[in-house]
Design a protein around this motif. Sequence first.
Motif, PDB file in Angstrom:
ATOM      1  N   THR A   6       0.858  -1.174   0.000  1.00 31.21           N
ATOM      2  CA  THR A   6       0.000   0.000   0.000  1.00 31.21           C
ATOM      3  C   THR A   6       0.896   1.226   0.000  1.00 31.21           C
ATOM      4  O   THR A   6       1.856   1.289   0.771  1.00 31.21           O
ATOM      5  CB  THR A   6      -0.912   0.011   1.235  1.00 31.21           C
ATOM      6  OG1 THR A   6      -1.711  -1.167   1.217  1.00 31.21           O
ATOM      7  CG2 THR A   6      -1.821   1.225   1.239  1.00 31.21           C
ATOM      8  N   GLY A   7       0.586   2.177  -0.875  1.00 31.00           N
ATOM      9  CA  GLY A   7       1.405   3.373  -0.936  1.00 31.00           C
ATOM     10  C   GLY A   7       0.676   4.519  -1.600  1.00 31.00           C
ATOM     11  O   GLY A   7      -0.354   4.335  -2.254  1.00 31.00           O
ATOM     12  N   ARG A  20       4.322   4.952  -4.683  1.00 30.68           N
ATOM     13  CA  ARG A  20       5.506   4.641  -3.870  1.00 30.68           C
ATOM     14  C   ARG A  20       5.286   3.302  -3.193  1.00 30.68           C
ATOM     15  O   ARG A  20       4.297   3.107  -2.488  1.00 30.68           O
ATOM     16  CB  ARG A  20       5.760   5.723  -2.826  1.00 30.68           C
ATOM     17  CG  ARG A  20       7.060   5.462  -2.070  1.00 30.68           C
ATOM     18  CD  ARG A  20       7.426   6.530  -1.059  1.00 30.68           C
ATOM     19  NE  ARG A  20       7.433   7.859  -1.646  1.00 30.68           N
ATOM     20  CZ  ARG A  20       6.783   8.892  -1.139  1.00 30.68           C
ATOM     21  NH1 ARG A  20       6.062   8.763  -0.046  1.00 30.68           N
ATOM     22  NH2 ARG A  20       6.851  10.066  -1.714  1.00 30.68           N
ATOM     23  N   VAL A  21       6.206   2.362  -3.392  1.00 30.11           N
ATOM     24  CA  VAL A  21       6.046   1.016  -2.854  1.00 30.11           C
ATOM     25  C   VAL A  21       7.000   0.725  -1.692  1.00 30.11           C
ATOM     26  O   VAL A  21       7.055  -0.387  -1.220  1.00 30.11           O
ATOM     27  CB  VAL A  21       6.206  -0.061  -3.962  1.00 30.11           C
ATOM     28  CG1 VAL A  21       5.095   0.081  -4.981  1.00 30.11           C
ATOM     29  CG2 VAL A  21       7.558   0.021  -4.633  1.00 30.11           C
ATOM     30  N   GLU A  22       7.722   1.730  -1.236  1.00 33.56           N
ATOM     31  CA  GLU A  22       8.571   1.606  -0.044  1.00 33.56           C
ATOM     32  C   GLU A  22       8.121   2.657   0.955  1.00 33.56           C
ATOM     33  O   GLU A  22       7.578   3.688   0.584  1.00 33.56           O
ATOM     34  CB  GLU A  22      10.048   1.808  -0.391  1.00 33.56           C
ATOM     35  CG  GLU A  22      10.675   0.640  -1.105  1.00 33.56           C
ATOM     36  CD  GLU A  22      10.835  -0.572  -0.205  1.00 33.56           C
ATOM     37  OE1 GLU A  22      11.167  -0.421   0.983  1.00 33.56           O
ATOM     38  OE2 GLU A  22      10.624  -1.684  -0.702  1.00 33.56           O
ATOM     39  N   ASP A  23       8.366   2.409   2.227  1.00 31.65           N
ATOM     40  CA  ASP A  23       7.853   3.278   3.283  1.00 31.65           C
ATOM     41  C   ASP A  23       8.484   4.662   3.348  1.00 31.65           C
ATOM     42  O   ASP A  23       7.808   5.623   3.663  1.00 31.65           O
ATOM     43  CB  ASP A  23       8.001   2.601   4.648  1.00 31.65           C
ATOM     44  CG  ASP A  23       7.090   1.396   4.768  1.00 31.65           C
ATOM     45  OD1 ASP A  23       6.042   1.372   4.099  1.00 31.65           O
ATOM     46  OD2 ASP A  23       7.434   0.486   5.537  1.00 31.65           O
ATOM     47  N   VAL A  50      -1.662  -2.115  -4.141  1.00 35.57           N
ATOM     48  CA  VAL A  50      -1.253  -2.648  -5.432  1.00 35.57           C
ATOM     49  C   VAL A  50      -0.407  -3.901  -5.236  1.00 35.57           C
ATOM     50  O   VAL A  50       0.101  -4.164  -4.151  1.00 35.57           O
ATOM     51  CB  VAL A  50      -0.455  -1.607  -6.246  1.00 35.57           C
ATOM     52  CG1 VAL A  50      -1.321  -0.418  -6.620  1.00 35.57           C
ATOM     53  CG2 VAL A  50       0.776  -1.148  -5.479  1.00 35.57           C
ATOM     54  N   LYS A  51      -0.270  -4.636  -6.330  1.00 34.72           N
ATOM     55  CA  LYS A  51       0.564  -5.833  -6.323  1.00 34.72           C
ATOM     56  C   LYS A  51       1.717  -5.607  -7.298  1.00 34.72           C
ATOM     57  O   LYS A  51       1.504  -5.065  -8.395  1.00 34.72           O
ATOM     58  CB  LYS A  51      -0.258  -7.034  -6.769  1.00 34.72           C
ATOM     59  CG  LYS A  51       0.487  -8.347  -6.700  1.00 34.72           C
ATOM     60  CD  LYS A  51      -0.384  -9.466  -7.231  1.00 34.72           C
ATOM     61  CE  LYS A  51      -0.694 -10.416  -6.116  1.00 34.72           C
ATOM     62  NZ  LYS A  51      -1.463 -11.576  -6.569  1.00 34.72           N
ATOM     63  N   ALA A  67      -4.420  -4.502  -6.455  1.00 30.74           N
ATOM     64  CA  ALA A  67      -4.601  -5.697  -5.623  1.00 30.74           C
ATOM     65  C   ALA A  67      -6.086  -6.001  -5.538  1.00 30.74           C
ATOM     66  O   ALA A  67      -6.908  -5.110  -5.429  1.00 30.74           O
ATOM     67  CB  ALA A  67      -4.021  -5.465  -4.235  1.00 30.74           C
ATOM     68  N   ARG A  68      -6.404  -7.257  -5.579  1.00 28.23           N
ATOM     69  CA  ARG A  68      -7.805  -7.671  -5.531  1.00 28.23           C
ATOM     70  C   ARG A  68      -8.052  -8.487  -4.311  1.00 28.23           C
ATOM     71  O   ARG A  68      -7.327  -9.156  -3.774  1.00 28.23           O
ATOM     72  CB  ARG A  68      -8.167  -8.448  -6.779  1.00 28.23           C
ATOM     73  CG  ARG A  68      -8.108  -7.492  -7.963  1.00 28.23           C
ATOM     74  CD  ARG A  68      -8.404  -8.168  -9.282  1.00 28.23           C
ATOM     75  NE  ARG A  68      -8.546  -7.247 -10.350  1.00 28.23           N
ATOM     76  CZ  ARG A  68      -7.591  -6.487 -10.842  1.00 28.23           C
ATOM     77  NH1 ARG A  68      -6.415  -6.493 -10.328  1.00 28.23           N
ATOM     78  NH2 ARG A  68      -7.813  -5.703 -11.861  1.00 28.23           N
TER      79      ARG A  68
END
Length: 68
Positions: A6-7, A20-23, A50-51, A67-68
């Motif tokens: 989650t981003g 953004r996929v990193e914290d 998202v995946k 993401a589902r």
Amino acid sequence: MGRTVTGPVTKAVPFGVFVRVEDDEHGFEGLLHNSEPGERTAEIGDVLTVKIAQVDVTRRRIGLTLAR
């Protein structure tokens, strides 16, 4: 690949949005393309789940799906 994250949306472009996929603020970003089935209009700051679908190390690109 296959990890669900989650981003926030960091940038909107004509062909999709970057998430953004990193914290941290210097984390990686991936592209969620407009052609993604079920894609909704997302704005900068929206938080999406998202995946990670593709990682291209050579071209330094990450492809995302909803993401589902």
